[in-house]
Design an enzyme around this catalytic site. Structure first.
Site: not given
Ligand code: DGY
Length: 321
Positions: A268, A287, A180, A238-239, A160, A158
């Site tokens: 987390e 994070h 994707r 990302s996560r 980022i 994307g």
């Molecule tokens: C978001 O905006 O989803 C980021 O992870 C926050 O730092």
């Protein structure tokens, strides 16, 4: 001109002062700046009155919360990720949801690039080495790895991911990505679309920039990690839940993966005694990819704009589809 003062806006956490000032003069704001951290039962009382929620602090927004907020029309979250929000439940309650894409792209890409450089050049470890008085001892710090000429594989291309690709060009890396959809601007970013297996096999550095959803949860499990080069480094911005933490730990301990640098983890927060933090080939930041003054102000102001547009019944500047 809409009389916004008739609307009550509730915040789930402290917001940036610029956003507080703008909302406070426009709506009936029940924000934390007025009374410090509010207890959970007070938050629930506020929700019962809320027309809009300024969501911050990654609170879980689900059926249970929505049931406590019968007047709620708008949720605007000060983040780009919204995996904490049950969008279907919001749709069912007729609640609009907004987020903050765009404004955090450079801040997040910068931190990702910093972690990428750290995973090659071990800056954090080198600092510890010096701090521990080892510089000048007989044992040298050791050699690290060039970025130039190496292949960066970006999973999730994307805005980022593209901004990270642009930074990697400066380091003379070859950039491949999986997404994707194949992007139409490959010629501009210089990145090449490849299928997922090719990315795993060819990348020397892998950056995860996907959103968390059922198809990306635990995407980097033991089986997938085993397909990476043992010399590769994995960077996650990302996560945390995109990576299976136990599988990652095993790979790092057993020489199946050279390095992991992460701004997001599962769980987390990652507490100091966590086994991952005992490893020499790991860097973790808390994070904080979007946590710059300028970016957090921009995110908070976009959140305010989302709230005001949603309350007016207009499309939000950044509305989650
Ligand atoms: C978001 O905006 O989803 C980021 O992870 C926050 O730092």
């Amino acid at each position: 001109m809409e009389d916004f003062k008739k609307y009550t806006v509730v915040a789930s956490g402290k917001m940036r002062d610029v956003a507080f000032a703008k909302l406070d003069e426009t709506v009936n704001l029940l924000g934390w700046q007025k009374g410090g951290k509010i207890p959970a039962d007070e938050f629930d009382k506020r929700l019962a009155e809320a027309d809009a929620l300024f969501s911050t602090g990654n609170i879980r927004i689900n059926e249970e919360l929505l049931a406590k907020a019968p007047k709620l029309k708008v949720i605007a979250q000060a983040s780009v990720g919204y995996d904490n929000i049950d969008i279907e439940a919001c749709n069912a309650h007729g609640v609009l949801v907004g987020n903050t894409p765009g404004v955090l792209v450079d801040a997040v890409a910068d931190l990702a690039y910093g972690l990428l450089i750290d995973s090659a050049r071990h800056i954090v470890r080198a600092h510890e080495f010096v701090k521990n008085g080892l510089w000048g001892e007989r044992k040298p710090f050791g050699l690290t790895t060039d970025l130039a000429g190496k292949t960066l594989g970006i999973v999730g291309m994307g805005d980022i991911g593209s901004a990270i690709a642009a930074r990697a060009q400066v380091s003379k890396m070859k950039v491949i990505y999986n997404n994707r959809h194949r992007r139409e601007d490959d010629a501009k970013t210089g990145a090449k679309y490849v299928d997922f297996s090719t990315l795993l096999a060819e990348a020397d550095f892998i950056v995860l920039a996907v959103t968390l959803n059922p198809s990306t949860k635990n995407l980097f499990n033991a089986e997938v990690i085993a397909k990476l080069k043992p010399t590769a480094a994995l960077i996650n911005i990302s996560r945390g839940a995109v990576v299976d933490t136990d599988a990652l730990y095993d790979a790092l301990v057993n020489g199946k993966l050279a390095y992991a640098a992460m701004d997001v983890t599962s769980p987390e927060p990652l507490l100091g005694e966590h086994k991952l933090l005992t490893l020499p080939n790991v860097t973790v930041t808390p994070h904080m990819a979007s946590a710059t003054v300028e970016t957090r102000d921009a995110m908070a102001l976009l959140t305010v704009d989302n709230i005001l547009a949603g309350l007016e019944g207009k499309i939000m500047p950044a509305q989650v589809k």
